[in-house]
Every structure is written in structure tokens, then in C-alpha cells.
Design an enzyme around this catalytic site. Structure first.
Site, PDB file in Angstrom:
ATOM      1  N   HIS A   1      -9.416   1.111  -5.645  1.00  0.00           N
ATOM      2  CA  HIS A   1      -8.578   0.287  -4.834  1.00  0.00           C
ATOM      3  C   HIS A   1      -6.994   0.719  -5.294  1.00  0.00           C
ATOM      4  O   HIS A   1      -6.762   0.944  -6.159  1.00  0.00           O
ATOM      5  CB  HIS A   1      -8.595  -1.105  -5.229  1.00  0.00           C
ATOM      6  CG  HIS A   1     -10.275  -1.886  -5.013  1.00  0.00           C
ATOM      7  ND1 HIS A   1     -10.478  -2.173  -3.667  1.00  0.00           N
ATOM      8  CD2 HIS A   1     -10.905  -2.052  -5.672  1.00  0.00           C
ATOM      9  CE1 HIS A   1     -11.643  -2.502  -3.890  1.00  0.00           C
ATOM     10  NE2 HIS A   1     -12.248  -2.581  -5.058  1.00  0.00           N
TER      11      HIS A   1
ATOM     12  N   TYR B   1       0.783  -1.214  -0.012  1.00  0.00           N
ATOM     13  CA  TYR B   1      -0.079   0.033   0.154  1.00  0.00           C
ATOM     14  C   TYR B   1       0.708   1.369  -0.011  1.00  0.00           C
ATOM     15  O   TYR B   1       0.387   2.181   0.008  1.00  0.00           O
ATOM     16  CB  TYR B   1      -0.965  -0.062   1.291  1.00  0.00           C
ATOM     17  CG  TYR B   1      -2.060  -0.958   0.995  1.00  0.00           C
ATOM     18  CD1 TYR B   1      -3.142  -1.046   0.464  1.00  0.00           C
ATOM     19  CD2 TYR B   1      -1.689  -2.231   1.980  1.00  0.00           C
ATOM     20  CE1 TYR B   1      -3.943  -2.039   0.041  1.00  0.00           C
ATOM     21  CE2 TYR B   1      -2.867  -3.306   1.851  1.00  0.00           C
ATOM     22  CZ  TYR B   1      -3.615  -3.230   1.101  1.00  0.00           C
ATOM     23  OH  TYR B   1      -4.664  -4.217   1.206  1.00  0.00           O
TER      24      TYR B   1
HETATM   25  C1  DQA Z   1      -8.216  -2.495  -0.910  1.00  0.00           C
HETATM   26  C2  DQA Z   1      -8.074  -3.944  -1.363  1.00  0.00           C
HETATM   27  C3  DQA Z   1      -8.650  -4.864  -0.554  1.00  0.00           C
HETATM   28  O1  DQA Z   1      -8.305  -6.072  -0.858  1.00  0.00           O
HETATM   29  C4  DQA Z   1      -8.119  -4.715   0.838  1.00  0.00           C
HETATM   30  O2  DQA Z   1      -8.925  -5.621   1.752  1.00  0.00           O
HETATM   31  C5  DQA Z   1      -7.980  -3.581   1.284  1.00  0.00           C
HETATM   32  C6  DQA Z   1      -7.467  -2.440   0.330  1.00  0.00           C
HETATM   33  C7  DQA Z   1      -7.083  -1.542  -1.883  1.00  0.00           C
HETATM   34  O3  DQA Z   1      -7.250  -0.300  -1.711  1.00  0.00           O
HETATM   35  O4  DQA Z   1      -6.096  -2.085  -2.451  1.00  0.00           O
HETATM   36  O5  DQA Z   1      -8.175  -3.074   2.445  1.00  0.00           O
HETATM   37  O6  DQA Z   1      -9.243  -2.014  -1.123  1.00  0.00           O
END
Ligand code: DQA
Length: 160
Positions: free
Chosen positions: A99, A22
Site C-alpha cells: 500500500h 498518494y
Molecule cells: C491503497 C489504500 C487503499 O485503502 C485504497 O483504497 C487505495 C490505495 C494504497 O495504496 O494506499 O486505493 O491500497
């Protein structure tokens, strides 16, 4: 025009949470960049994050009642929350699902989102740019909706 920028479970932990997936920037950094771009686009971004599903449902109801467009990162709820999907389906302004990570390149359970079918569109895997592109498309749609209709093209008019 106000836009709700809603982030779900665990997204308040950006920067601390799995930085290889992330990134190292924080949720506060995300809010800063979203508000800056929104301002440039003539939008007011109301950025909110919660780990509580009921709170997220209330915010979506608010967007539905007020006709406010939404940028929504449902986090893990994307993959199983029919309650969130039903709430998202009530939003009539554009709702763009975002996402940060490329969910399709990750674990199998992340490949499907129950939200996507009721979203106007989905932007996946572009980090903070997923949110920024969502704001851009919402601004463009608002602009198009408020623009006067084009006059009919002469070729489309019936001969006198
Ligand atoms: C997410 C992807 C999801 O699978 C994960 O559970 C998240 C973040 C993303 O922003 O990449 O919490 O939504």
C-alpha cells in the site's frame, strides 16, 4: 525471472487522485521506477493496473498457474474482496501486498485487509518505496531459493 506487479482499482489515477495522500507522481512514474529497480535486481517487472476485479482475478490465476511471484496493491479491494483473497491464496510464489498510504492511520475501514492473511508479507505507507521494497524482498527470496544449500556445519555432524 518475471514478477507481476499488479495494481488495482483507482491506482491508474495516481498523480490526479488525492495528491495529499498518494503524492503527485503518476502511475506511469511508478511503472518506470519499478522496471528500473527490477532490471537492476535481475527481474523483469510486468506492471499492470486494472479497475476491473475480474481482470485482477485472471492475472492472479495466471501467476498461480505459472508460479510467478507477485507484488499486489489491491487498492480498496483489500478491505472487502474475498474473491481476490481466494485468488491470492492460490499464488505459490511469494506474494507481497503493498500500500502506498499508511492505511492504519486512515479511516477505520482501511485498517483491515482481507488479503494480508494469505500474503507472504505486507508493506504499508512508504509510497513508491512500498513497491520497491517488495521487489527487493522477492529478488532476495528467488536468489536464496536458487543458491546451493550450505554444507552442514561441523558442529551439527554426528561424531564418527
Ligand atoms: C491503497 C489504500 C487503499 O485503502 C485504497 O483504497 C487505495 C490505495 C494504497 O495504496 O494506499 O486505493 O491500497
Amino acid at each position: 525471472m518475471k514478477v507481476l506487479v499488479l495494481s488495482g482499482a483507482n491506482l491508474g489515477r495516481l498523480g490526479l487522485r488525492e495528491p495529499a495522500v498518494y503524492g503527485s507522481r503518476s502511475y506511469a512514474d511508478l511503472v518506470t521506477v519499478c522496471q528500473k529497480l527490477a532490471g537492476e535486481l535481475g527481474l523483469a517487472a510486468d506492471c499492470r493496473q486494472t479497475d476491473d476485479e475480474a481482470t485482477m482475478l485472471r492475472w492472479l490465476h495466471e501467476a498461480a498457474d505459472l508460479g510467478v511471484p507477485v507484488v499486489l496493491n489491491p487498492g480498496a479491494w483489500s478491505h472487502y474482496s474475498y474473491a481476490l483473497r481466494d485468488a491470492a491464496a492460490q499464488v505459490t510464489g511469494p506474494l507481497v501486498e503493498v500500500h502506498l498510504s499508511q492505511t492504519h492511520a486512515r479511516e477505520e475501514f482501511r485498517h483491515h485487509s482481507v488479503i494480508s492473511a494469505v500474503a507472504t508479507g505486507t508493506i504499508t505507507g512508504l509510497g513508491f518505496d512500498s513497491y520497491l521494497l517488495a521487489l527487493r524482498t522477492i529478488a532476495a527470496r528467488i536468489h536464496d531459493a536458487s543458491a546451493p544449500a550450505d554444507p552442514p556445519h561441523p558442529a551439527d555432524q554426528a561424531p564418527a
